[in-house]
Structures are given as C-alpha cells and as structure tokens.
Design a protein around this motif. Structure first.
Motif, short mmCIF file in Angstrom:
data_model
loop_
_atom_site.label_atom_id
_atom_site.label_comp_id
_atom_site.label_asym_id
_atom_site.label_seq_id
_atom_site.Cartn_x
_atom_site.Cartn_y
_atom_site.Cartn_z
N SER A 272 0.94 -1.54 -0.61
CA SER A 272 -0.20 -0.09 -0.16
C SER A 272 1.14 1.68 -0.31
N ARG A 273 0.31 2.11 -0.71
CA ARG A 273 0.58 3.87 -0.58
C ARG A 273 1.83 3.89 0.68
N GLY A 274 2.51 4.68 1.03
CA GLY A 274 3.57 4.37 2.36
C GLY A 274 4.26 3.58 2.90
N ASP A 275 4.18 2.32 2.58
CA ASP A 275 4.67 1.27 2.36
C ASP A 275 6.74 1.46 1.81
N SER A 276 6.68 0.86 3.03
CA SER A 276 8.68 0.92 2.28
C SER A 276 9.13 -0.18 2.80
N ASP A 277 8.14 -1.46 2.07
CA ASP A 277 9.31 -2.65 2.04
C ASP A 277 8.38 -3.50 0.23
N LEU A 278 8.85 -4.07 0.23
CA LEU A 278 8.45 -4.29 -1.47
C LEU A 278 9.52 -5.61 -1.90
N VAL A 279 8.78 -6.94 -2.32
CA VAL A 279 8.66 -8.07 -2.60
C VAL A 279 8.96 -8.21 -3.97
N VAL A 280 9.59 -8.30 -4.50
CA VAL A 280 10.33 -8.37 -6.33
C VAL A 280 10.67 -10.20 -6.64
N GLY A 281 9.82 -10.24 -7.49
CA GLY A 281 10.08 -11.38 -7.79
C GLY A 281 10.42 -11.98 -9.31
N GLY A 282 10.73 -12.91 -9.80
CA GLY A 282 11.12 -13.33 -11.00
C GLY A 282 12.86 -12.86 -11.13
N LEU A 283 13.47 -13.19 -10.41
CA LEU A 283 15.03 -13.01 -10.20
C LEU A 283 15.20 -14.39 -10.86
N PRO A 284 16.15 -14.48 -10.35
CA PRO A 284 17.47 -15.47 -10.41
C PRO A 284 16.90 -16.37 -9.41
N ALA A 285 17.42 -17.73 -8.90
CA ALA A 285 17.51 -18.40 -7.38
C ALA A 285 18.75 -18.25 -6.79
N SER A 286 18.59 -18.15 -5.66
CA SER A 286 19.44 -18.24 -4.60
C SER A 286 21.21 -17.40 -4.08
N ILE A 287 20.40 -15.43 -4.84
CA ILE A 287 21.67 -15.24 -5.00
C ILE A 287 21.69 -14.10 -4.11
N THR B 62 18.04 -13.91 -2.80
CA THR B 62 16.65 -14.03 -3.27
C THR B 62 16.21 -15.38 -3.25
N ASN B 63 15.36 -16.33 -2.87
CA ASN B 63 15.33 -17.02 -2.16
C ASN B 63 15.16 -18.10 -3.06
N PRO B 64 15.16 -19.64 -3.13
CA PRO B 64 15.24 -20.46 -3.79
C PRO B 64 13.88 -20.43 -5.18
N THR B 65 13.00 -19.32 -5.14
CA THR B 65 12.17 -19.28 -6.38
C THR B 65 12.09 -18.25 -6.43
N GLY B 66 13.34 -17.11 -6.47
CA GLY B 66 13.38 -15.96 -7.42
C GLY B 66 13.34 -14.69 -6.41
N GLN B 67 12.13 -14.67 -5.52
CA GLN B 67 11.87 -13.91 -4.84
C GLN B 67 12.81 -12.82 -3.67
N THR B 68 12.77 -11.60 -3.66
CA THR B 68 13.63 -10.79 -2.16
C THR B 68 12.97 -10.15 -1.99
N GLY B 69 13.01 -9.84 -0.93
CA GLY B 69 11.96 -8.12 0.04
C GLY B 69 13.61 -7.45 0.41
N VAL B 70 12.99 -5.69 -0.67
CA VAL B 70 13.88 -5.39 0.06
C VAL B 70 13.35 -3.91 0.75
N GLU B 71 13.90 -3.18 1.65
CA GLU B 71 13.31 -1.61 2.26
C GLU B 71 13.64 -0.37 1.04
N ILE B 72 12.78 0.02 0.64
CA ILE B 72 12.80 0.71 -0.61
C ILE B 72 13.01 2.30 0.62
N ARG B 73 13.08 3.57 -0.35
CA ARG B 73 12.97 5.40 -0.22
C ARG B 73 13.31 5.75 -1.35
#
Length: 194
Positions: A82-97, A130-141
C-alpha cells in the motif's frame, strides 16, 4: 533533483535542443529520464555475462547468443503493498543469489507494465538476497507513492521517473561567436502528481 550541464555545442546542433525546451513549455511540461550513473543493478555492473546458444548448440544468425548470469531487465511485484509502505517483494529474479539487489540500486514500478504518469522510482536501502524461487524483499525509499499489485512490472535496467523543469528559465541556450552554444538545466521530480 538532477542538474545537467551540456558540453559546448559547435555549429548548428543547438536549434533542435532549443526547440525541445520550447516544446516542454517550461515547468508545465513533463519528461521521463533515467539516472545515467545507475542504469542497471550493481550486481549486473560487477559481472560479465556468459554467452550461451540454443539447446542444439546453435546461435542467432549474427553469431550472438543468450546472456546468462545476470539479473533480468525487468521483474515483477510478488506481493501487494500500500501507499506509504517502505518494503517491496520482487519476484522473477535468479534463485539463491546473495545481495541480488543492493543499497543504491534503483527500481521503477510500472502498474500493469505501463509507465506511470507520476514518479514511481525507488532506491533500495538494504541488500536483498533471493530465495530458491527467485524472490527477494527489500526496503525502499521514498515510501511507496501509490498502491502496487502482484504482477506489476519492476524495471531494473534503465529505470526512469517523471520530472519537470525547476523553473521556466531552464534550458536557455547561451550563444557566443562564431557559432558556439552552451546550456544546462535542472529538474525536479514531479511529486505533485502523486
């Protein structure tokens, strides 16, 4: 707030630039640009891709192949925020990096894959493995400027934002004899559109 100084123009090339700024109409006009110093994630900038062909060993007709070992140019939002959140989960990346996305990397969100008409550019604050499925969570500004949905595009290569000139005098061309021109301009993100 990018500030750009253009190298001296010799000859007649300045007229097209003057017309570009005239067409913007001062602060009223919008333009979309990327940061020329951050056109790709640091992970990609630190590596050279390995080149691979098709499964039968052949390559494209020009002799090139697929670039492997890099983050893709785009990914996707893996979880609604939601608007105002400071974290984001991104998928579609190579696994386990480890540290696939790193502090200072830029991400552009494109709702339904379409560039937004408002600034939707964010900077990564902490490394994201990234996790084994190619997702990662990041903090953003800054914090999210609008709600995002699963499947929205995350641009990793050449992320852009929406800007306007800081005032109506930006981009003015300074001419000197015999035919030299100088100019520069300052922009500000169009956050009033959020």
């Amino acid at each position: 707030m990018p500030k750009l100084t253009v190298a001296q123009i010799v000859g007649d090339g300045w007229q097209a630039r003057a017309a570009f700024f005239s067409r913007l109409g001062g602060q009223a006009g919008l333009l979309r640009i990327s940061d020329p110093a951050r056109i790709a994630p640091q992970y990609n900038m630190a590596r050279a891709p390995t080149i691979a062909g098709f499964s039968d060993g052949s390559s494209f007709s020009d002799g090139s192949g697929f670039a492997n070992g890099m983050l893709p140019p785009t990914a996707y939002v893996a979880a609604a925020r939601s608007r105002g959140d400071s974290d984001l989960v991104v998928g579609g990346l190579p696994a386990s990096i480890p540290a696939a996305l790193q502090p200072g990397d830029l991400l552009e969100i494109r709702p339904n894959g379409v560039p937004a008409d408002f600034p939707h550019l964010y900077e990564v604050m902490v490394p994201g493995a990234t996790n084994p499925t190619g997702q990662t969570g990041v903090e953003i500004r800054p914090r999210l400027r609008r709600d995002i949905a699963p499947g929205d595009m995350v641009v990793l290569s050449y992320p852009t934002s929406v800007f306007h000139l800081v005032d109506d005098s930006q981009g003015e061309i300074e001419l000197s004899a015999p035919n030299f021109a100088n100019h520069g301009f300052s922009l500000v993100e169009a956050i009033e559109r959020t």
